[in-house]
Design a protein around this motif. Structure first.
Motif, PDB file in Angstrom:
ATOM      1  N   ALA A 107       5.315   5.837   4.239  1.00 55.04           N
ATOM      2  CA  ALA A 107       6.422   4.963   4.672  1.00 55.04           C
ATOM      3  C   ALA A 107       6.647   5.177   6.165  1.00 55.04           C
ATOM      4  O   ALA A 107       6.406   6.275   6.679  1.00 55.04           O
ATOM      5  CB  ALA A 107       7.683   5.309   3.892  1.00 55.04           C
ATOM      6  N   PRO A 108       7.064   4.149   6.900  1.00 56.01           N
ATOM      7  CA  PRO A 108       7.254   4.313   8.349  1.00 56.01           C
ATOM      8  C   PRO A 108       8.450   5.211   8.659  1.00 56.01           C
ATOM      9  O   PRO A 108       9.411   5.249   7.903  1.00 56.01           O
ATOM     10  CB  PRO A 108       7.523   2.889   8.833  1.00 56.01           C
ATOM     11  CG  PRO A 108       8.001   2.139   7.640  1.00 56.01           C
ATOM     12  CD  PRO A 108       7.381   2.787   6.439  1.00 56.01           C
ATOM     13  N   VAL A 109       8.331   5.947   9.761  1.00 58.40           N
ATOM     14  CA  VAL A 109       9.434   6.791  10.229  1.00 58.40           C
ATOM     15  C   VAL A 109      10.099   6.051  11.385  1.00 58.40           C
ATOM     16  O   VAL A 109       9.482   5.822  12.424  1.00 58.40           O
ATOM     17  CB  VAL A 109       8.899   8.166  10.709  1.00 58.40           C
ATOM     18  CG1 VAL A 109      10.044   9.035  11.229  1.00 58.40           C
ATOM     19  CG2 VAL A 109       8.146   8.868   9.596  1.00 58.40           C
ATOM     20  N   TRP A 131      -1.404   6.644   9.347  1.00 58.14           N
ATOM     21  CA  TRP A 131      -0.458   6.024   8.405  1.00 58.14           C
ATOM     22  C   TRP A 131      -0.978   6.152   6.973  1.00 58.14           C
ATOM     23  O   TRP A 131      -0.218   6.023   6.015  1.00 58.14           O
ATOM     24  CB  TRP A 131      -0.310   4.527   8.697  1.00 58.14           C
ATOM     25  CG  TRP A 131       0.383   4.176   9.966  1.00 58.14           C
ATOM     26  CD1 TRP A 131      -0.185   4.016  11.184  1.00 58.14           C
ATOM     27  CD2 TRP A 131       1.779   3.905  10.144  1.00 58.14           C
ATOM     28  NE1 TRP A 131       0.755   3.653  12.115  1.00 58.14           N
ATOM     29  CE2 TRP A 131       1.976   3.581  11.492  1.00 58.14           C
ATOM     30  CE3 TRP A 131       2.883   3.894   9.287  1.00 58.14           C
ATOM     31  CZ2 TRP A 131       3.227   3.257  12.020  1.00 58.14           C
ATOM     32  CZ3 TRP A 131       4.123   3.564   9.807  1.00 58.14           C
ATOM     33  CH2 TRP A 131       4.294   3.258  11.161  1.00 58.14           C
ATOM     34  N   MET A 132      -2.296   6.340   6.836  1.00 53.17           N
ATOM     35  CA  MET A 132      -2.896   6.354   5.502  1.00 53.17           C
ATOM     36  C   MET A 132      -2.896   7.758   4.923  1.00 53.17           C
ATOM     37  O   MET A 132      -3.016   8.735   5.657  1.00 53.17           O
ATOM     38  CB  MET A 132      -4.354   5.855   5.583  1.00 53.17           C
ATOM     39  CG  MET A 132      -4.485   4.403   6.007  1.00 53.17           C
ATOM     40  SD  MET A 132      -6.223   3.837   5.933  1.00 53.17           S
ATOM     41  CE  MET A 132      -6.793   4.268   7.592  1.00 53.17           C
ATOM     42  N   LYS A 133      -2.808   7.838   3.593  1.00 48.09           N
ATOM     43  CA  LYS A 133      -3.031   9.122   2.935  1.00 48.09           C
ATOM     44  C   LYS A 133      -4.511   9.477   3.123  1.00 48.09           C
ATOM     45  O   LYS A 133      -5.367   8.573   3.096  1.00 48.09           O
ATOM     46  CB  LYS A 133      -2.697   9.024   1.443  1.00 48.09           C
ATOM     47  CG  LYS A 133      -1.233   8.655   1.154  1.00 48.09           C
ATOM     48  CD  LYS A 133      -0.275   9.800   1.465  1.00 48.09           C
ATOM     49  CE  LYS A 133       1.172   9.407   1.258  1.00 48.09           C
ATOM     50  NZ  LYS A 133       1.576   9.299  -0.162  1.00 48.09           N
ATOM     51  N   PRO A 134      -4.819  10.782   3.324  1.00 48.00           N
ATOM     52  CA  PRO A 134      -6.191  11.178   3.669  1.00 48.00           C
ATOM     53  C   PRO A 134      -7.281  10.604   2.746  1.00 48.00           C
ATOM     54  O   PRO A 134      -8.304  10.120   3.228  1.00 48.00           O
ATOM     55  CB  PRO A 134      -6.138  12.710   3.584  1.00 48.00           C
ATOM     56  CG  PRO A 134      -4.716  13.050   3.884  1.00 48.00           C
ATOM     57  CD  PRO A 134      -3.893  11.940   3.324  1.00 48.00           C
ATOM     58  N   LEU A 165       0.831  -1.212   0.000  1.00 42.49           N
ATOM     59  CA  LEU A 165       0.000   0.000   0.000  1.00 42.49           C
ATOM     60  C   LEU A 165       0.864   1.260   0.000  1.00 42.49           C
ATOM     61  O   LEU A 165       0.436   2.312  -0.482  1.00 42.49           O
ATOM     62  CB  LEU A 165      -0.962  -0.018   1.196  1.00 42.49           C
ATOM     63  CG  LEU A 165      -2.101  -1.056   1.106  1.00 42.49           C
ATOM     64  CD1 LEU A 165      -2.840  -1.184   2.436  1.00 42.49           C
ATOM     65  CD2 LEU A 165      -3.089  -0.694  -0.013  1.00 42.49           C
ATOM     66  N   VAL A 166       2.080   1.167   0.541  1.00 42.99           N
ATOM     67  CA  VAL A 166       3.017   2.293   0.463  1.00 42.99           C
ATOM     68  C   VAL A 166       3.438   2.484  -0.990  1.00 42.99           C
ATOM     69  O   VAL A 166       3.419   3.609  -1.518  1.00 42.99           O
ATOM     70  CB  VAL A 166       4.270   2.048   1.343  1.00 42.99           C
ATOM     71  CG1 VAL A 166       5.336   3.125   1.084  1.00 42.99           C
ATOM     72  CG2 VAL A 166       3.902   2.030   2.820  1.00 42.99           C
ATOM     73  N   GLU A 167       3.770   1.371  -1.655  1.00 42.56           N
ATOM     74  CA  GLU A 167       4.166   1.430  -3.075  1.00 42.56           C
ATOM     75  C   GLU A 167       3.085   2.091  -3.928  1.00 42.56           C
ATOM     76  O   GLU A 167       3.383   2.848  -4.847  1.00 42.56           O
ATOM     77  CB  GLU A 167       4.410   0.018  -3.621  1.00 42.56           C
ATOM     78  CG  GLU A 167       5.805  -0.515  -3.361  1.00 42.56           C
ATOM     79  CD  GLU A 167       5.953  -1.931  -3.917  1.00 42.56           C
ATOM     80  OE1 GLU A 167       5.574  -2.145  -5.084  1.00 42.56           O
ATOM     81  OE2 GLU A 167       6.409  -2.810  -3.166  1.00 42.56           O
ATOM     82  N   LEU A 168       1.830   1.766  -3.590  1.00 47.30           N
ATOM     83  CA  LEU A 168       0.704   2.320  -4.355  1.00 47.30           C
ATOM     84  C   LEU A 168       0.400   3.768  -3.979  1.00 47.30           C
ATOM     85  O   LEU A 168      -0.455   4.402  -4.575  1.00 47.30           O
ATOM     86  CB  LEU A 168      -0.554   1.471  -4.130  1.00 47.30           C
ATOM     87  CG  LEU A 168      -0.533   0.043  -4.664  1.00 47.30           C
ATOM     88  CD1 LEU A 168      -1.790  -0.697  -4.245  1.00 47.30           C
ATOM     89  CD2 LEU A 168      -0.415   0.038  -6.191  1.00 47.30           C
TER      90      LEU A 168
END
Lengths: 248, 248
Positions: free
Chosen positions: B159-161, B213-216, B151-154
């Motif tokens: 990405a985690p900090v 963690w999710m984009k809005p 889901l980060v790739e998409l």
């Protein structure tokens, strides 16, 4: 730091006394808590507690007629200990205060893990206890929400973005805390004090849960405070690695 | 939507068959799962299962010598069901896929809640089972981490900090899921299917955990997908409130 490492037993005895137990009843209740923690409530019969204390079953049932009365007495102490641990005279305002407070909360929950680890067993058929637990849980969640709201005022936490809210965050923290207690039970059923590494595990998961709610500086400070209090050797190692070596 | 609401029983029967159980053993195992879910493993004796199935205890012990063998058989089915529920042929790439997948996972966990709700009881004294559970848990967490990395790739997740990471997030999700199962046991021990409101409760807490963690846009889509699948009447209400009333 003294409060973080203070002896479990003395605190329990103090609470047992203030909860109205002294002498033999106090000894029975405190020993029951230890046995319940170690073997689980379901697996500890009244006779076993009596024989463990080297008193007659009759002596025990003189003070606590049924096992349920004894469980109730342990819950009186639990309730008072948890109220003391959760409610602070002064609100948490720094990362250091927060870390010390949370470590104390983790230790107190750990001291009464038998209750949380037997939650389904205790509550499923006992409507009165279920009601009391729900009230206690609400009270604890209210404190957690108020704490985080105060941290927003201080600029350490971000305000929630609807429909997310601090209630959901607090409920997730509660769930995580109880899950940690269960893992502790599975992995070290007979431990009599939680190792610092176990407390750090609870701290790290809570930190991860709150990480993106915190302002970056506060998040870093909180994690460093946990590490300094719980795994100073690891912190020292990290610092050593990051310090350039002059002898190279 | 069909897969979300499909009957529990038919799925269990299918798995029991593929797990190598048929005829009387299959009936015994499937009924045991139902009784364990309802009353807890500890509270269901072999004789009770036999009398519930209207077979003789001797008939039951012919197929499963000890209660432990029967528990093992239920876990064979659980393992296969959970593997099927967690592992997908195609990776989740949209909020709608994610919501449908997660609802199916929640339902499957719920169908085998007896296992998770008796985790401490089952694992504390059984080293072999503890090892198997740890392996299964690692496998499930690996899938969760891989899902979120995808889901980060998409571009749907951040990405985690460091030092936060998707492992900690996944462990917190696991803990939250198991906490939800326990609350379900306490609140509705004899439910035979989870009401949609209960599934939505699990979904909302997981959503809260992942929110920041999710984009809005993805966060909004995921919540709307859960609502449309689980509480369409509430969604309709919300939409109605937000729509300006022409008749005023």
């Amino acid at each position: 730091m003294a409060s973080v490492t203070k002896s479990k037993k003395s605190a329990s005895v103090k609470t047992a006394t203030s909860a109205g137990y002294a002498g033999t009843p106090q000894r029975i209740v405190l020993r029951s808590i230890e046995l319940f923690n170690r073997h689980g409530i379901q697996n500890v019969a009244i006779d076993r507690i009596a024989s463990d204390l080297k008193i007659s079953p009759g002596n025990l049932t003189y003070h606590f007629k049924r096992k349920d009365d004894l469980i109730r007495a342990t819950l009186d102490i639990l309730k008072e200990r948890l109220r003391v641990a959760l409610q602070r005279p002064v609100a948490v305002s720094s990362a250091q205060d927060g870390a010390e407070y949370l470590i104390q909360v983790f230790r107190t929950f750990w001291d009464f893990r038998f209750f949380f680890n037997s939650l389904a067993y205790l509550l499923t058929d006992d409507r009165q206890l279920r009601k009391e637990y729900a009230q206690f849980n609400q009270w604890a969640l209210d404190i957690m929400v108020a704490d985080v709201e105060f941290l927003v005022e201080l600029g350490h936490f971000r305000a929630p973005v609807e429909p997310n809210n601090f209630r959901l965050l607090s409920e997730n923290i509660w769930g995580q805390l109880l899950h940690w207690l269960r893992l502790q039970q599975i992995e070290s059923p007979s431990a009599s004090t939680p190792p610092n590494a176990a407390i750090y595990d609870a701290a790290l998961h809570l930190w991860s849960l709150c990480h993106l709610w915190m302002k970056p500086a506060f998040a870093t400070e909180l994690l460093r405070a946990f590490q300094a209090l719980l795994i100073p050797e690891r912190l020292a190692k990290t610092v050593a690695i990051r310090t350039p070596r002059k002898d190279r």
